[in-house]
Design a protein around this motif. Sequence first.
Motif, short mmCIF file in Angstrom:
data_model
loop_
_atom_site.label_atom_id
_atom_site.label_comp_id
_atom_site.label_asym_id
_atom_site.label_seq_id
_atom_site.Cartn_x
_atom_site.Cartn_y
_atom_site.Cartn_z
N LYS A 81 0.82 -1.20 0.00
CA LYS A 81 0.00 0.00 0.00
C LYS A 81 0.86 1.26 0.00
O LYS A 81 1.82 1.37 0.77
CB LYS A 81 -0.92 0.02 1.23
CG LYS A 81 -1.80 -1.23 1.36
CD LYS A 81 -2.72 -1.40 0.16
CE LYS A 81 -3.64 -2.62 0.35
NZ LYS A 81 -4.50 -2.84 -0.83
N TYR A 82 0.47 2.22 -0.84
CA TYR A 82 1.19 3.49 -0.92
C TYR A 82 1.20 4.21 0.43
O TYR A 82 2.18 4.85 0.80
CB TYR A 82 0.55 4.40 -1.96
CG TYR A 82 0.76 3.97 -3.39
CD1 TYR A 82 2.03 3.77 -3.91
CD2 TYR A 82 -0.33 3.77 -4.23
CE1 TYR A 82 2.22 3.38 -5.22
CE2 TYR A 82 -0.16 3.38 -5.55
CZ TYR A 82 1.12 3.18 -6.04
OH TYR A 82 1.30 2.80 -7.34
N ARG A 83 0.10 4.11 1.16
CA ARG A 83 -0.01 4.88 2.41
C ARG A 83 1.03 4.42 3.43
O ARG A 83 1.56 5.24 4.19
CB ARG A 83 -1.42 4.79 2.99
CG ARG A 83 -1.91 3.40 3.31
CD ARG A 83 -3.32 3.45 3.91
NE ARG A 83 -3.87 2.12 4.15
CZ ARG A 83 -4.57 1.44 3.29
NH1 ARG A 83 -4.80 1.94 2.08
NH2 ARG A 83 -5.06 0.24 3.59
N VAL A 103 6.62 1.58 -8.23
CA VAL A 103 5.50 2.48 -8.54
C VAL A 103 4.88 2.15 -9.90
O VAL A 103 3.66 2.00 -10.03
CB VAL A 103 5.95 3.95 -8.49
CG1 VAL A 103 4.81 4.88 -8.92
CG2 VAL A 103 6.42 4.32 -7.09
N LYS A 157 3.23 -1.37 -9.91
CA LYS A 157 2.00 -1.38 -9.11
C LYS A 157 0.87 -0.69 -9.87
O LYS A 157 -0.28 -1.15 -9.84
CB LYS A 157 2.22 -0.71 -7.76
CG LYS A 157 0.97 -0.74 -6.87
CD LYS A 157 1.27 -0.25 -5.48
CE LYS A 157 -0.02 -0.17 -4.65
NZ LYS A 157 -0.69 -1.48 -4.50
N SER A 216 3.15 7.66 -13.20
CA SER A 216 4.41 7.41 -12.49
C SER A 216 5.47 8.44 -12.85
O SER A 216 6.26 8.85 -11.99
CB SER A 216 4.92 6.00 -12.78
OG SER A 216 5.25 5.84 -14.15
#
Length: 281
Positions: free
Chosen positions: A9-11, A145, A148, A162
């Motif tokens: 997850k990016y977060r 990135v 994903k 990206s």
Amino acid sequence: MIEMLKNMKYRYLLLGVIFTLALSLILLTLLGVGSPYITAIAATLSLYFFPIGWIFYHFRKHHQSFRQWLQPTRFKISETVAAVIFPELLGIGILALITLGLILALPAGGFNELPETPATNWGLVFISSVVLAPICEELIFRGFVFNKMLTRFSPAKAVILSSVIFGALHLTTGISPTLVGMVLCVIFMKYGSLLPCMIIHGLHNLAVMLLKYSSSLSADTATATELLPADMQLLLIIGGIFIVIGLVWLVLFFRKNWHYAAEFMLRFHGAEEPLPNGAGE
């Protein structure tokens, strides 16, 4: 690979970067590290070392290996040199026109009094920009990135998104990082390896560093002068030429190599997996 990327997850990456940055700044301050180095060290730890460690952790957890992104491959020297030069020309051309617009918009003399540039340790700049940044940034941006994003978006959208993120983190170096990012995404899809991307990225940063170094030498002896109308006209002409040359090359590059996108989606994400909407675009 796809399942692993979806679970990353990016977060959590963003929170980890923020936490590492804050912790590094606090610890380095308590250790009495000199102020010129605190920001550089903290940024390196938070923006490079933590993301690479975080990605490596997930690779080990899912029994994956970085080697699948670092396969040895043959690539053309001419293509490498062109990928270094032409996106930078386009970026310089756009930046020149923006600079010209700012000169015309600002009051007379607005660019005459420039702040003094602090002394630069070019050895550290070389290690950071030409060695460390290409390796870490390619693993992070083209490796994590970009891949994903391909689990949700078409190659075209993933390339653009990206690269815009990559460029946004390099605003101080102008427009070219976004353009270079787009080219590197295509290079990655073409060769299935980050090694060509790292080499192109390193050579690009080396060229930019040499330009900055030569500019710093000339700035030591240069005196502030007002930009004359003839100089503005020359800047406009040079900027226009660079933009035309860069755009022509970029269009031809994408037309020649974009078909690798569909092959990449099948090869890296499995032909049995449903492709994102528009993946064949």
